[in-house]
Scaffold this active site. Structure first.
Site, PDB file in Angstrom:
ATOM      1  N   GLU A  17       0.803  -1.221   0.000  1.00 38.40           N
ATOM      2  CA  GLU A  17       0.000   0.000   0.000  1.00 38.40           C
ATOM      3  C   GLU A  17       0.840   1.277   0.000  1.00 38.40           C
ATOM      4  OE1 GLU A  17      -3.805  -0.155   2.325  1.00 38.40           O
ATOM      5  OE2 GLU A  17      -2.762  -1.828   3.287  1.00 38.40           O
ATOM      6  N   ASP A  33     -15.608  -0.706   8.199  1.00 34.47           N
ATOM      7  CA  ASP A  33     -16.389  -0.978   6.992  1.00 34.47           C
ATOM      8  C   ASP A  33     -17.423  -2.048   7.288  1.00 34.47           C
ATOM      9  OD1 ASP A  33     -14.722   0.807   5.717  1.00 34.47           O
ATOM     10  OD2 ASP A  33     -13.395  -0.742   4.915  1.00 34.47           O
ATOM     11  N   GLU A  50     -14.372  -5.076   8.213  1.00 34.91           N
ATOM     12  CA  GLU A  50     -13.007  -4.910   8.695  1.00 34.91           C
ATOM     13  C   GLU A  50     -12.832  -3.560   9.378  1.00 34.91           C
ATOM     14  OE1 GLU A  50      -9.786  -3.988   5.794  1.00 34.91           O
ATOM     15  OE2 GLU A  50     -11.296  -4.467   4.295  1.00 34.91           O
ATOM     16  N   GLY A  79      -7.099   5.735   4.715  1.00 31.52           N
ATOM     17  CA  GLY A  79      -6.559   6.595   3.671  1.00 31.52           C
ATOM     18  C   GLY A  79      -6.947   8.051   3.872  1.00 31.52           C
TER      19      GLY A  79
END
Length: 306
Positions: A21, A256, A269, A275
């Site tokens: 990531e 989420d 999760e 982000g």
């Protein structure tokens, strides 16, 4: 402006890192750094490498805004290093970071506490894939347990696709799960200092919320206000907060979840370093709550004050 310099001292914004990531983290870091500087914080960006402990020691920083995503930055590793150095940092601690980075451990914890999360099975190269399909049904979501940003994930619609999906995920992480597919609406709840932000309903053009849908596509739609009744939104916000606290979450994060066609919620999760790019969700929710991006990053940084 000078007040923020006095309050926070010299702040290191950690981004980049060495996980899959990294590209997203570089974008998040640039945004966070700009937001802090606009607020008058004495902030300095650091593209974290394996020498990060030496860099932090040499810099004599008062605190860290950690916006590294994925392994190394979001799994308890950098958190443990910062604990040893005695530098206050944003986000969750060592335990919560390690648990949340591991989707399998997170699910086991939630299930043990009676929180709703989709049924799953751990996959290996020796798994009876037909038996997994028979038990969980189709479609399935196959995912590596220690990656974020939808990296390595596959929606499996036919039984003969499961083996290939497993091998794709296993290239990212040795532990892979197949998860029962939930048909319904996708929501995300930002958490800021144990207060849920307004929910965002995510509407994607494809099969699921892929890496491209998250960070590249302009076709993904984000609805905030989310369109739920105030009572149902409050119920999901409380569930998100419970899920966050269950893993030991602190500071800030994002949960989420799905709401199926029978209005039943399902936890997916926890993201302990969400982000912060121009496509990211927590800044959108903060705007709905009346916060600018600069105000948001300062509030996140405030969680490091003891």
């Amino acid at each position: 402006m000078n007040d923020n310099k006095k309050r926070f001292g010299k702040v290191a914004v950690l981004y980049g890192g060495w996980s899959a990531e990294r590209p997203v983290s570089l974008k998040s870091g640039a945004q966070v750094l700009q937001g802090l500087l606009e607020a008058g914080v004495d902030a300095q960006g650091i593209d974290a490498g394996r020498d990060i402990i030496d860099v932090l020691k040499a810099g004599h920083y008062d605190r860290v805004f950690n916006i590294m995503h994925g392994r190394g930055g979001e799994d308890g590793v950098i958190q443990g290093a910062l604990e040893l150095l005695g530098i206050p940092y944003t986000g969750c601690g060592v335990m919560a970071s390690a648990i949340s980075m591991d989707k399998l451990v997170t699910k086991r914890l939630w299930l043990g506490m009676g929180l709703p999360t989709p049924n799953y099975r751990v996959l290996t190269a020796e798994s009876d894939f037909d038996a997994v399909v028979a038990e969980l049904g189709l479609p399935l979501m196959v995912k590596p347990v220690k990656e974020g940003s939808s990296i390595g994930m596959t929606k499996v619609k036919e039984a003969n696709q499961l083996a290939a999906a497993y091998h794709k995920a296993a290239e990212c992480c040795p532990v892979v799960i197949a998860e029962q597919w939930i048909t319904g609406q996708e929501f995300t709840a930002g958490i800021l200092d144990l207060t849920p932000l307004p929910l965002i309903r995510v509407e994607v053009p494809g099969e699921f919320y892929t890496y491209d849908a998250k960070y590249i596509s302009n076709e993904t739609q984000y609805h905030c206000p989310c369109g739920l009744t105030p009572a149902l939104e409050a119920q999901l916000q409380q569930l998100a907060l419970s899920a966050f606290q269950a893993v030991g979450g602190s500071g800030w994060g994002r949960v989420d979840m799905m709401l199926d066609n029978k209005q039943r919620p399902w936890l997916i999760e926890v993201n302990t370093n969400p982000g912060m790019t121009d496509h990211s969700l927590v800044p959108m929710a903060a705007r709905q709550a009346g916060m600018s991006f600069s105000q948001l990053v300062v509030k996140v940084l405030e969680t490091t004050l003891v």
